[in-house]
Design an enzyme around this catalytic site. Structure first.
Site, PDB file in Angstrom:
ATOM      1  CG  ASP A 252      -1.954  -1.126   1.167  1.00  0.00           C
ATOM      2  OD1 ASP A 252      -1.866  -1.987   0.281  1.00  0.00           O
ATOM      3  OD2 ASP A 252      -2.828  -1.158   2.054  1.00  0.00           O
TER       4      ASP A 252
ATOM      5  CE  LYS B 263      -4.141  -4.044   1.255  1.00  0.00           C
ATOM      6  NZ  LYS B 263      -4.777  -3.084   2.129  1.00  0.00           N
TER       7      LYS B 263
ATOM      8  CB  CYS C 252      -2.178  -2.624   5.255  1.00  0.00           C
ATOM      9  SG  CYS C 252      -3.848  -1.906   5.145  1.00  0.00           S
TER      10      CYS C 252
END
Length: 213
Positions: A31, A116, A160
């Site tokens: 991310d 995601k 994450c």
């Protein structure tokens, strides 16, 4: 420890030989998206400080490099604008500049990508909840490429990155979190590091991976 500072390691640094990237290793870049960088909708403090470190990691001979991205619909369960309200401001909406990976990431041409949080009613902190453009899960991609160990870096350590590392262990992969290639949201990341270690995740800085760089 302040958010963005280099996490203190409470275990000895593993032998450098044990950390040398090899074809059965994958680098998971979690991310590193514009909305999580300074100026973004959900900026992680000093998130851009990891970009030079990840740049060096990308030059190492990993067998596979995979990026993950939040890829949310405009109305997503995690957003404060949802009903009931979620935890986060709207961020990383699919096909927007905020969802794009940082432009400074010089990713190899053969990098794989998983996405995601693509369904409005489901969230996924972990990259292992993501799938590539053909619908293949991250675990399947790693297994297909003969990966036994994953090195995890990115944003944010306490969300994450942590979730991805824990799921990697659950899926049976040896797992290393590269601490100086991560930043977190919380002001104290010590409990996160302890939780990862308790789960069998190795914590290490990037230095032993690239002694010649």
């Amino acid at each position: 420890m302040t958010s963005g500072s280099h996490p203190l390691l409470h275990t000895p640094v593993p032998d450098a030989a044990d950390l040398t990237p090899r074809p059965s290793d994958a680098l998971l870049v979690i991310d590193v998206q514009n909305d999580f960088l300074p100026g973004g909708a959900l900026a992680v403090p000093e998130g851009d400080a990891i970009l030079p470190v990840i740049g060096k990691l990308l030059r190492l001979p990993f067998g596979l490099i995979v990026t993950s991205q939040d890829w949310h619909p405009a109305q997503h369960i995690s957003f404060k604008t949802a009903t009931p309200a979620g935890k986060w401001p709207p961020h990383c909406i699919a096909h927007t500049q905020g969802a794009a990976l940082a432009a400074d990431l010089a990713l190899p041409a053969n990098t794989l990508a998983v996405f995601k949080g693509t369904q409005a009613d489901k969230d996924s902190y972990s990259a292992f909840g993501g799938r590539d453009a053909q619908g293949t899960s991250l675990a399947t991609l790693l297994q297909h490429h003969g990966i036994a160990r994953v090195f995890v870096c990115g944003l944010a350590l306490d969300y994450c990155v942590q979730a991805s590392a824990l799921d990697a262990r659950t899926a049976g992969f040896q797992t290393v979190v590269i601490t100086d290639a991560c930043r977190g949201i919380a002001s104290d990341l010590t409990p996160i590091l302890a939780r990862l270690q308790d789960a069998g995740v190795t914590l290490c800085s990037s230095a032993p991976l690239m002694p010649r760089l």
